[in-house]
Design a protein around this motif. Structure first.
Motif, PDB file in Angstrom:
ATOM      1  N   TYR A  86       0.865  -1.184   0.000  1.00 50.48           N
ATOM      2  CA  TYR A  86       0.000   0.000   0.000  1.00 50.48           C
ATOM      3  C   TYR A  86       0.901   1.234   0.000  1.00 50.48           C
ATOM      4  CZ  TYR A  86      -4.407   2.469   0.894  1.00 50.48           C
ATOM      5  OH  TYR A  86      -5.528   3.261   0.790  1.00 50.48           O
ATOM      6  N   GLU A  87       1.174   1.732  -1.195  1.00 46.88           N
ATOM      7  CA  GLU A  87       2.100   2.854  -1.367  1.00 46.88           C
ATOM      8  C   GLU A  87       1.332   4.157  -1.534  1.00 46.88           C
ATOM      9  OE1 GLU A  87       5.957   4.193  -4.120  1.00 46.88           O
ATOM     10  OE2 GLU A  87       4.889   2.318  -4.533  1.00 46.88           O
ATOM     11  N   VAL A  88       1.847   5.212  -0.947  1.00 44.95           N
ATOM     12  CA  VAL A  88       1.211   6.528  -1.030  1.00 44.95           C
ATOM     13  C   VAL A  88       2.218   7.571  -1.484  1.00 44.95           C
ATOM     14  CG1 VAL A  88      -0.394   5.924   0.830  1.00 44.95           C
ATOM     15  CG2 VAL A  88       1.678   7.225   1.354  1.00 44.95           C
ATOM     16  N   GLU A  89       1.693   8.706  -1.897  1.00 47.61           N
ATOM     17  CA  GLU A  89       2.513   9.870  -2.264  1.00 47.61           C
ATOM     18  C   GLU A  89       1.760  11.121  -1.846  1.00 47.61           C
ATOM     19  OE1 GLU A  89       4.966  11.954  -2.629  1.00 47.61           O
ATOM     20  OE2 GLU A  89       5.935  10.553  -4.030  1.00 47.61           O
ATOM     21  N   LEU A  90       2.474  12.218  -1.666  1.00 49.96           N
ATOM     22  CA  LEU A  90       1.823  13.493  -1.400  1.00 49.96           C
ATOM     23  C   LEU A  90       1.104  13.977  -2.652  1.00 49.96           C
ATOM     24  CD1 LEU A  90       4.454  15.571   0.619  1.00 49.96           C
ATOM     25  CD2 LEU A  90       2.452  14.366   1.500  1.00 49.96           C
ATOM     26  N   PHE A  91      -0.101  14.517  -2.468  1.00 47.49           N
ATOM     27  CA  PHE A  91      -0.829  15.153  -3.570  1.00 47.49           C
ATOM     28  C   PHE A  91      -0.784  16.651  -3.319  1.00 47.49           C
ATOM     29  CE2 PHE A  91      -4.926  16.589  -5.534  1.00 47.49           C
ATOM     30  CZ  PHE A  91      -4.539  16.380  -6.838  1.00 47.49           C
ATOM     31  N   LYS A  92      -0.063  17.376  -4.183  1.00 46.63           N
ATOM     32  CA  LYS A  92       0.196  18.794  -3.935  1.00 46.63           C
ATOM     33  C   LYS A  92      -0.363  19.713  -5.024  1.00 46.63           C
ATOM     34  CE  LYS A  92       4.621  17.964  -3.523  1.00 46.63           C
ATOM     35  NZ  LYS A  92       6.076  18.133  -3.305  1.00 46.63           N
ATOM     36  N   ASP A  93      -1.212  19.145  -5.904  1.00 47.40           N
ATOM     37  CA  ASP A  93      -1.818  20.006  -6.922  1.00 47.40           C
ATOM     38  C   ASP A  93      -2.792  21.000  -6.307  1.00 47.40           C
ATOM     39  OD1 ASP A  93      -0.391  18.410  -8.588  1.00 47.40           O
ATOM     40  OD2 ASP A  93      -2.077  17.710  -9.791  1.00 47.40           O
ATOM     41  N   PHE A  94      -3.489  20.566  -5.265  1.00 51.98           N
ATOM     42  CA  PHE A  94      -4.461  21.416  -4.575  1.00 51.98           C
ATOM     43  C   PHE A  94      -4.305  21.197  -3.079  1.00 51.98           C
ATOM     44  CE2 PHE A  94      -6.286  20.098  -8.657  1.00 51.98           C
ATOM     45  CZ  PHE A  94      -6.409  21.340  -9.270  1.00 51.98           C
ATOM     46  N   TYR A  95      -4.747  22.176  -2.297  1.00 45.29           N
ATOM     47  CA  TYR A  95      -4.536  22.134  -0.858  1.00 45.29           C
ATOM     48  C   TYR A  95      -5.857  22.150  -0.095  1.00 45.29           C
ATOM     49  CZ  TYR A  95       0.191  23.420  -2.267  1.00 45.29           C
ATOM     50  OH  TYR A  95       1.424  23.450  -2.864  1.00 45.29           O
ATOM     51  N   VAL A  96      -5.828  21.535   1.077  1.00 38.44           N
ATOM     52  CA  VAL A  96      -6.960  21.568   1.991  1.00 38.44           C
ATOM     53  C   VAL A  96      -6.942  22.890   2.745  1.00 38.44           C
ATOM     54  CG1 VAL A  96      -7.984  20.518   4.052  1.00 38.44           C
ATOM     55  CG2 VAL A  96      -6.987  19.060   2.266  1.00 38.44           C
ATOM     56  N   ASN A  97      -8.079  23.548   2.810  1.00 37.38           N
ATOM     57  CA  ASN A  97      -8.171  24.792   3.571  1.00 37.38           C
ATOM     58  C   ASN A  97      -8.435  24.452   5.035  1.00 37.38           C
ATOM     59  OD1 ASN A  97      -8.165  27.676   3.580  1.00 37.38           O
ATOM     60  ND2 ASN A  97     -10.354  27.623   3.971  1.00 37.38           N
ATOM     61  N   PRO A  98      -7.572  24.882   5.956  1.00 37.26           N
ATOM     62  CA  PRO A  98      -7.741  24.498   7.362  1.00 37.26           C
ATOM     63  C   PRO A  98      -8.837  25.297   8.067  1.00 37.26           C
ATOM     64  CG  PRO A  98      -5.802  25.876   7.133  1.00 37.26           C
ATOM     65  CD  PRO A  98      -6.338  25.655   5.743  1.00 37.26           C
ATOM     66  N   ASP A  99     -10.086  24.923   7.838  1.00 37.69           N
ATOM     67  CA  ASP A  99     -11.198  25.571   8.527  1.00 37.69           C
ATOM     68  C   ASP A  99     -12.251  24.522   8.870  1.00 37.69           C
ATOM     69  OD1 ASP A  99     -12.657  25.041   6.203  1.00 37.69           O
ATOM     70  OD2 ASP A  99     -12.541  27.079   5.457  1.00 37.69           O
ATOM     71  N   MET A 100     -13.332  24.953   9.490  1.00 36.91           N
ATOM     72  CA  MET A 100     -14.335  24.017   9.973  1.00 36.91           C
ATOM     73  C   MET A 100     -15.009  23.242   8.844  1.00 36.91           C
ATOM     74  SD  MET A 100     -17.626  24.708  12.447  1.00 36.91           S
ATOM     75  CE  MET A 100     -16.602  25.231  13.809  1.00 36.91           C
ATOM     76  N   LEU A 101     -15.230  23.874   7.683  1.00 37.48           N
ATOM     77  CA  LEU A 101     -15.887  23.180   6.581  1.00 37.48           C
ATOM     78  C   LEU A 101     -15.091  21.964   6.125  1.00 37.48           C
ATOM     79  CD1 LEU A 101     -17.337  26.001   4.275  1.00 37.48           C
ATOM     80  CD2 LEU A 101     -18.602  24.384   5.709  1.00 37.48           C
ATOM     81  N   SER A 102     -13.764  22.044   6.212  1.00 34.92           N
ATOM     82  CA  SER A 102     -12.934  20.919   5.796  1.00 34.92           C
ATOM     83  C   SER A 102     -13.075  19.721   6.725  1.00 34.92           C
ATOM     84  CB  SER A 102     -11.464  21.340   5.735  1.00 34.92           C
ATOM     85  OG  SER A 102     -11.265  22.342   4.763  1.00 34.92           O
ATOM     86  N   THR A 103     -13.524  19.954   7.955  1.00 35.47           N
ATOM     87  CA  THR A 103     -13.675  18.851   8.910  1.00 35.47           C
ATOM     88  C   THR A 103     -14.988  18.094   8.720  1.00 35.47           C
ATOM     89  OG1 THR A 103     -14.803  20.112  10.670  1.00 35.47           O
ATOM     90  CG2 THR A 103     -12.402  20.253  10.580  1.00 35.47           C
ATOM     91  N   LEU A 104     -15.908  18.649   7.901  1.00 33.27           N
ATOM     92  CA  LEU A 104     -17.221  18.040   7.702  1.00 33.27           C
ATOM     93  C   LEU A 104     -17.199  17.039   6.547  1.00 33.27           C
ATOM     94  CD1 LEU A 104     -19.527  21.204   7.959  1.00 33.27           C
ATOM     95  CD2 LEU A 104     -18.622  19.773   9.805  1.00 33.27           C
ATOM     96  N   LYS A 105     -18.097  16.066   6.611  1.00 33.86           N
ATOM     97  CA  LYS A 105     -18.196  15.062   5.549  1.00 33.86           C
ATOM     98  C   LYS A 105     -19.252  15.544   4.543  1.00 33.86           C
ATOM     99  CE  LYS A 105     -17.766  10.046   5.325  1.00 33.86           C
ATOM    100  NZ  LYS A 105     -16.341  10.062   4.950  1.00 33.86           N
ATOM    101  N   THR A 106     -18.868  16.517   3.731  1.00 27.74           N
ATOM    102  CA  THR A 106     -19.783  17.091   2.752  1.00 27.74           C
ATOM    103  C   THR A 106     -19.584  16.436   1.386  1.00 27.74           C
ATOM    104  OG1 THR A 106     -18.322  18.817   1.886  1.00 27.74           O
ATOM    105  CG2 THR A 106     -19.495  19.306   3.944  1.00 27.74           C
ATOM    106  N   ASN A 107     -20.460  16.759   0.444  1.00 31.74           N
ATOM    107  CA  ASN A 107     -20.330  16.248  -0.922  1.00 31.74           C
ATOM    108  C   ASN A 107     -19.320  17.046  -1.749  1.00 31.74           C
ATOM    109  OD1 ASN A 107     -22.398  14.528  -0.166  1.00 31.74           O
ATOM    110  ND2 ASN A 107     -23.472  14.702  -2.112  1.00 31.74           N
ATOM    111  N   ASN A 108     -18.702  18.045  -1.150  1.00 27.02           N
ATOM    112  CA  ASN A 108     -17.677  18.823  -1.853  1.00 27.02           C
ATOM    113  C   ASN A 108     -16.333  18.104  -1.726  1.00 27.02           C
ATOM    114  OD1 ASN A 108     -19.065  21.516  -2.610  1.00 27.02           O
ATOM    115  ND2 ASN A 108     -19.698  21.126  -0.501  1.00 27.02           N
TER     116      ASN A 108
END
Length: 281
Positions: free
Chosen positions: A130-152
């Protein structure tokens, strides 16, 4: 069969249209739940997260949306799909009703419940590469919306395509402070000796149910030291273990990141404790 607002429909039926706000704006939330022999794993935690998320998104919570009502609807869907005596994966999607543009005409909601089969009734550690790599094309915004399980979930979709194109089983996401936040489909834990780290919610990681359960388990184990703290990309290759958690798989060990290969000692120790916690819910 699909449960739409309490009515059962065949999986190939058309019961939604182009006005659906989940389709048009991603104006929706979802919970993915493991159900085994009629038992909903960590159901109270899933329910409370869903209710809290609906409040944050200013959705109107129906009076009927009690734990008991939604559990009954889930079990009806599981039964109709002949999965009552089997392990099942259930997705509950809640979306704001049709109407309006960005500003909705109503805050009332509808729901959909889907059920599909799982192979094992228990959380089982996957020993395959199970190999992984960093995905750096786009970034997660560190706010409350990012912590929710939304359809976005576009970053998760594009990241999954990137992983497949490059032969990785998963990718790790970073926030705009360049700190590692989570995997494409779950929370991240890093092990160094007896020290275990997982990113804090303020960094933008999903408020995961299994993350919460493992934190509770680890806090009661004297031989581990748990820390909710930012993880830099430089720490990944210094770690002894990395693993991902989510509600369906439980714990997924990472075997390789770049040139570093990882052990599974702690993951093996925790998977049994997680199964025990699931049986007690």
């Amino acid at each position: 069969m699909i449960n739409f607002n309490g009515d059962l429909h065949s999986k190939d039926s058309f019961f939604l249209n182009h006005n659906n706000r989940g389709l048009r704006y991603g104006d929706a939330l979802f919970e993915t739940i493991r159900v085994v022999n009629g038992k909903l794993f960590f159901w109270e935690d899933h329910y409370l997260r869903l209710m809290a998320s609906m409040r944050i998104l200013r959705m109107e919570i129906p009076m009927s949306f009690t734990m008991e009502f939604l559990e009954e609807q889930i079990m009806e869907s599981v039964t109709e799909n002949t999965l009552k005596e089997s392990p099942a994966r259930v997705r509950v999607t809640v979306f704001r009703n049709d109407g309006g543009f960005y500003l909705p005409n109503t805050n009332d909601v509808s729901y959909i419940i889907e059920a599909s089969a799982l192979e094992s009734p228990f959380f089982v550690l996957n020993a395959e590469a199970y190999e992984v790599e960093l995905f750096k094309d786009f970034y997660v915004n560190p706010d409350m919306l990012s912590t929710l399980k939304t359809n976005n979930k576009l970053i998760n979709v594009v990241g999954s395509v990137f992983a497949k194109e490059n032969g990785y089983q998963n990718c790790l996401l970073v926030n705009n402070n360049k700190m590692v936040v989570e995997a494409l489909n779950g929370n991240l834990f890093l092990v160094k000796g007896n020290h275990i780290k997982t990113p804090p919610l303020k960094d933008g990681c999903l408020n995961g149910i299994i993350r919460k359960k493992l934190i509770g388990i680890l806090e009661n184990l004297d031989h581990y030291v748990l820390e909710e703290a930012p993880i830099s990309p430089f720490e990944l290759q210094k770690a002894d273990e990395l693993f991902i958690t989510n509600a369906v798989v439980g714990i997924q060990p990472i075997s390789k990141y770049r040139k570093k290969e990882y052990a599974t000692t702690v993951a093996l120790d925790l998977i049994g404790k997680l199964n025990a916690a699931a049986r007690l819910t």
